[in-house]
Design a protein around this motif. Structure first.
Motif, short mmCIF file in Angstrom:
data_model
loop_
_atom_site.label_atom_id
_atom_site.label_comp_id
_atom_site.label_asym_id
_atom_site.label_seq_id
_atom_site.Cartn_x
_atom_site.Cartn_y
_atom_site.Cartn_z
N ALA A 19 0.81 -1.22 0.00
CA ALA A 19 0.00 0.00 0.00
C ALA A 19 0.84 1.27 0.00
N MET A 20 2.14 1.15 -0.14
CA MET A 20 3.02 2.33 -0.07
C MET A 20 2.68 3.40 -1.10
N GLU A 21 2.20 3.00 -2.27
CA GLU A 21 1.86 3.99 -3.30
C GLU A 21 0.46 4.55 -3.11
N TYR A 22 -0.38 3.87 -2.32
CA TYR A 22 -1.76 4.30 -2.11
C TYR A 22 -1.86 5.53 -1.21
N TYR A 23 -1.17 5.51 -0.09
CA TYR A 23 -1.38 6.54 0.92
C TYR A 23 -1.06 7.96 0.46
N PRO A 24 0.00 8.20 -0.32
CA PRO A 24 0.19 9.57 -0.82
C PRO A 24 -0.96 10.06 -1.72
N LYS A 25 -1.63 9.12 -2.38
CA LYS A 25 -2.74 9.48 -3.26
C LYS A 25 -3.97 9.95 -2.48
N VAL A 26 -4.05 9.58 -1.19
CA VAL A 26 -5.22 9.97 -0.39
C VAL A 26 -4.85 10.98 0.70
N GLY A 27 -3.72 11.67 0.50
CA GLY A 27 -3.41 12.80 1.37
C GLY A 27 -2.33 12.61 2.41
N PHE A 28 -1.74 11.41 2.53
CA PHE A 28 -0.69 11.20 3.52
C PHE A 28 0.66 11.65 2.97
N THR A 29 1.52 12.11 3.86
CA THR A 29 2.89 12.47 3.54
C THR A 29 3.81 11.38 4.06
N LYS A 30 4.72 10.92 3.21
CA LYS A 30 5.66 9.88 3.63
C LYS A 30 6.67 10.50 4.60
N GLU A 31 6.92 9.78 5.68
CA GLU A 31 7.84 10.23 6.72
C GLU A 31 8.99 9.23 6.86
N ASP A 32 10.16 9.73 7.14
CA ASP A 32 11.32 8.86 7.35
C ASP A 32 11.82 8.95 8.79
N ARG A 33 10.93 9.33 9.71
CA ARG A 33 11.34 9.53 11.09
C ARG A 33 10.73 8.52 12.05
N ALA A 34 10.24 7.43 11.56
CA ALA A 34 9.54 6.47 12.43
C ALA A 34 10.51 5.45 13.00
N PHE A 35 10.15 4.93 14.17
CA PHE A 35 10.91 3.87 14.82
C PHE A 35 9.93 2.83 15.33
N ALA A 36 10.38 1.60 15.48
CA ALA A 36 9.51 0.55 15.95
C ALA A 36 10.29 -0.46 16.78
N ILE A 37 9.62 -1.02 17.75
CA ILE A 37 10.08 -2.23 18.43
C ILE A 37 9.08 -3.29 18.00
N PHE A 38 9.52 -4.25 17.21
CA PHE A 38 8.59 -5.19 16.61
C PHE A 38 8.16 -6.26 17.60
N ARG A 39 6.93 -6.75 17.39
CA ARG A 39 6.38 -7.81 18.24
C ARG A 39 7.16 -9.10 18.01
N THR A 40 7.11 -9.96 18.98
CA THR A 40 7.81 -11.24 18.86
C THR A 40 6.88 -12.37 18.45
#
Length: 132
Positions: free
Chosen positions: A110-131
């Motif tokens: 869905a990476m190409e979908y969200y900019p089409k509906v008004g979202f701005t791509k951000e490169d500042r996110a962090f995650a601790i993933f579930r196990t």
């Protein structure tokens, strides 16, 4: 086809599992109890219905003042390209208001979908993933 959008109904775990499996959203659909808990602990759920069939859902967690995490956006593939996803996002935005930022983690497809509906791509996110 008239799609009805609702805020006052939480779909059953069976309805959610069916929609998520059909839409390809990677969620723990083999664990209905976990799906039920996910929805019980979300405080903004917007659904799209074609008669009694769940065809779309936006599930969010928000503080109603600063941020809203759009945790799930799923649309039945038979209804894609009909604007249901955008409408679910628009209703979510309407409910939280303009002072609240909506953020999400996208599935790769869905990476190409969200900019089409008004979202701005951000490169500042962090995650601790579930196990699990």
């Amino acid at each position: 086809m008239e799609i009805i959008y609702k805020f006052d109904i939480v779909p059953t775990p069976d309805q959610i599992v069916k929609l998520y499996n059909e839409s390809g959203l990677p969620r723990p659909t083999a664990d209905k109890d976990r799906i039920k808990i996910m929805f019980e602990n979300s405080n903004l759920i917007v659904t799209a219905w074609d008669n009694s069939t769940l065809v779309g859902v936006a599930r969010s967690i928000t503080d109603w003042a600063w941020s809203c995490y759009l945790a799930d956006l799923a649309v039945d593939p038979n209804y894609k390209k009909s604007g249901i996803g955008k409408k679910l996002i628009d209703f979510t935005r309407e409910k939280v208001g303009e002072q609240v930022m909506i953020l999400l983690l996208s599935v790769p497809t869905a990476m190409e979908y969200y900019p089409k509906v008004g979202f701005t791509k951000e490169d500042r996110a962090f995650a601790i993933f579930r196990t699990s």
